[in-house]
Design an enzyme around this catalytic site. Structure first.
Site, PDB file in Angstrom:
ATOM      1  N   GLU A 178       0.790  -1.245   0.000  1.00  0.00           N
ATOM      2  CA  GLU A 178       0.000   0.000   0.000  1.00  0.00           C
ATOM      3  C   GLU A 178       0.817   1.287   0.000  1.00  0.00           C
ATOM      4  OE1 GLU A 178      -2.707  -0.433   3.281  1.00  0.00           O
ATOM      5  OE2 GLU A 178      -3.792  -2.046   2.308  1.00  0.00           O
ATOM      6  N   GLU A 294      -6.101 -10.958  -0.638  1.00  0.00           N
ATOM      7  CA  GLU A 294      -6.889 -10.683   0.576  1.00  0.00           C
ATOM      8  C   GLU A 294      -8.373 -10.692   0.247  1.00  0.00           C
ATOM      9  OE1 GLU A 294      -5.496  -7.211   2.700  1.00  0.00           O
ATOM     10  OE2 GLU A 294      -3.405  -7.595   2.213  1.00  0.00           O
TER      11      GLU A 294
END
Ligand code: GLA
Length: 387
Positions: A178, A294
């Site tokens: 991220e 995820e």
């Protein structure tokens, strides 16, 4: 970590779906409350164990993984062993979890790794560098901000220690998680957007350094390990373009990156399967491996993140149960059609009693996984098995 309202408004105006309404701000899921730990092992798993193995179903296509906390290796060990051939530590391999102080503690990470070893599973390493769950001490030096050199040395040592310790069981690492900004016109998450890494380095250079160290650690300890960049919402073309910019920059500098992880925090309407497929294809065209790292499918497609207006609690009606099943089937049809590119599909959890979506973006019941709160297989589980 805010969505761009302007971008969302544009996307909505163009009728491109509700992705911006559900847009994700990641947060680590809290450890389970004592009550959920105490009911560990007491739920009836007969139905879950009677189903054909999910991992075997897709054995010719890709690995099927689950993110777990250590307690789940005691709470749902039989379900993990039957239906999954890969694990990710939900939190326990993050820098701040392993090294809350300079004296690192590997106990929780080891518990998950030992379970994986015992059951012949592989693991995905998550993660060396993230802007959340970083240990404060790494960025401090006797009460003052640590120098770039000192932070680099600490990162180097951490990457080498983790790579070596789990070389036999981890076959790919999320080297950086991220680091891309959601703000239009800005590629990298900077200090203003909460990155202590960017703050220390004053630039994106920490990303390059992390991948360099990871490649050196691989050469030293684990030559076959794959090095990934992992992020959310990279099915959105604007964000994907920024990830590709990052990949091209690293490669132009001679730095190795093998793959990209699309987290896959989706919802019952967003994103379209066409966008999921397009993202996988575009990364593959860049000569990257792709993993869904995820996966979960929230029931809430109408949250308004820009204005912090959340949908009220939804009852998991039979209609919604059927809709979720359809959605999972549609997604897995796409995943299977991209099997030559995808290395794994990892769920962010096992059963609905333990998912970060019960507490994010607000405390609210959600039902995003394949098994319900009582560990009973949902229609979505059967729908995938029937593909
Ligand atoms: C992000 C991180 C994960 C996890 C989730 C929320 O996606 O990559 O490690 O913290 O947020 O649970």
């Amino acid at each position: 970590m805010r969505p761009s309202f302007a971008l969302c408004a544009l996307v909505l105006l163009l009728g491109l779906g509700s992705g911006c309404l559900r847009r994700k701000t990641p947060a680590a899921s809290a450890p389970p409350p004592a009550s959920s730990l105490m009911d560990g092992g007491t739920k009836d798993h007969t139905a879950a164990l009677a189903l054909p193995s999910l991992a075997q179903k897709f054995a010719a296509d890709f690995d099927v993984g689950a993110a777990v906390m250590p307690f789940q290796t005691r709470d749902v060990p039989d379900i993990l062993a039957r239906h999954f051939n890969r694990l990710t530590a939900e939190n326990d391999m993050k820098f701040g979890a392993v090294c809350p102080s300079p004296r690192c503690n590997f106990a929780a990470a080891d518990e998950i790794a030992d379970f994986a070893r015992k059951h012949g599973m592989k693991m995905s390493g998550h993660t060396f560098v993230w802007h959340q769950m970083q240990p404060g001490w790494v960025f401090q030096d006797q009460g003052k901000p640590a120098s770039r050199e000192l932070v680099s040395q600490r990162l180097h040592d951490h990457i080498f220690a983790m790579t070596k310790r789990y070389a036999d069981v981890i076959d790919n690492w999320d080297v950086v998680n991220e680091a891309i900004s959601d703000t239009p016109g800005k590629t990298y998450r900077d200090a203003a957007e909460g990155s202590p890494w960017f703050k220390t380095f004053g630039s994106r250079d920490y990303i390059k350094l992390a991948f360099q160290y990871a490649a050196e650690a691989a050469t030293a300890h684990d030559p076959t390990v794959k090095l990934y960049y992992n992020d959310y919402n990279i099915v959105i073309p604007e964000k994907r373009a920024k990830v590709l910019e990052l990949v091209r920059w690293l490669r132009s500098e001679g730095v190795r990156i093998d793959g990209v992880g699309e987290q896959g925090h989706f919802n019952i309407e967003w994103p379209s399967t066409a966008d999921v497929a397009a993202a996988i294809d575009e990364f593959s065209a860049e000569n990257l491996e792709v993993k869904i790292s995820e996966l979960d499918v929230s029931l809430y497609a109408r949250d308004d993140h820009a204005n912090k207006k959340w949908q009220p609690v939804t009852e998991f009606t039979p209609e919604l149960q059927a809709q979720l099943a359809q959605r999972y089937a549609d997604l897995f049809r796409v995943f299977r059609s991209k099997a030559s590119i995808l290395t794994q599909v990892t769920f962010w959890g096992v059963s609905d009693d333990h998912t970060w979506l019960n507490s994010w973006p607000i405390g609210r019941r959600n039902d995003p996984l394949l098994l319900d709160r009582n560990h009973q297989p949902k229609a979505a589980f059967r729908a995938i098995l029937e593909l």
